[in-house]
Design an enzyme around this catalytic site. Sequence first.
Site, PDB file in Angstrom:
ATOM      1  CB  ILE A  10      -0.873  -0.101   1.426  1.00  0.00           C
ATOM      2  CG1 ILE A  10      -0.047   0.143   2.555  1.00  0.00           C
ATOM      3  CG2 ILE A  10      -1.982  -1.029   1.031  1.00  0.00           C
ATOM      4  CD1 ILE A  10      -0.800   0.686   3.875  1.00  0.00           C
ATOM      5  CB  THR A  13       8.556   0.917   1.613  1.00  0.00           C
ATOM      6  OG1 THR A  13       8.108  -0.792   2.555  1.00  0.00           O
ATOM      7  CG2 THR A  13       9.916   1.409   1.713  1.00  0.00           C
ATOM      8  CB  VAL A  14       6.625   5.673  -0.154  1.00  0.00           C
ATOM      9  CG1 VAL A  14       7.225   6.574  -0.702  1.00  0.00           C
ATOM     10  CG2 VAL A  14       7.369   4.140  -1.606  1.00  0.00           C
ATOM     11  CE  LYS A  29       9.473  -5.487   5.429  1.00  0.00           C
ATOM     12  NZ  LYS A  29       8.708  -4.717   4.884  1.00  0.00           N
ATOM     13  N   GLY A  93       6.554  -2.058   9.600  1.00  0.00           N
ATOM     14  CA  GLY A  93       6.292  -3.748  10.020  1.00  0.00           C
ATOM     15  C   GLY A  93       6.151  -4.449   8.371  1.00  0.00           C
TER      16      GLY A  93
END
Length: 202
Positions: A10, A13-14, A29, A93
């Site tokens: 979704i 990460t960005v 991470k 996560g």
Amino acid sequence: MIVVGTDTGIGKTVFSAGLARALGASYWKPVQAGLEEETDSEVVARLSGRPVLAEAYRLRLPASPHLAAEREGVAIDPARLALPPVAPLVVEGAGGLMVPLTRHLLYLQVIAGWGAPVVLCCRTALGTINHSLLSLTALRAAGCRVAGVAFIGEEMADSRRVICEIGAVRDLGRLPVLERVTAEALADAFAGIDLAAIREVS
């Protein structure tokens, strides 16, 4: 600050990269499943310019961590998932909250044990109200401190309002879809994120 999502893919990460850069934080991470393409840590390093801590586990198979670990003969030890003594720190996560790390341990249980505030990233596509409210319910049932909800995607004002009103949670802003995902474009787009509210609970 812990960054979680309502689902995989979704954009968390960005978002984590933008948040690490904005807060001047390191990034971690804990478990990376899938190594053939650019990893999440590599993406964040490229987009944030911030220090990235080594993953506790690097698993080749792009699958749920429990399955990837089993296929590779790796036993995930919860003791290795303790938060590093680094501050400020952005922790990302994997997938959604109920992703299993082992057959007996969900990511949500690890997140609850950390005791750190959580930002829930929600896509703005159809279905987000259900997924977001379910995730908020799970976080609170586990005793997590929810800093707020960050939306990712095109504007859906009514969905944002409904999620925040029913979920009794702070709207931390929206990260739009970026035509080109570069460090500069991400930094500009992060102007729409309420960093003051995030810093209040960090």
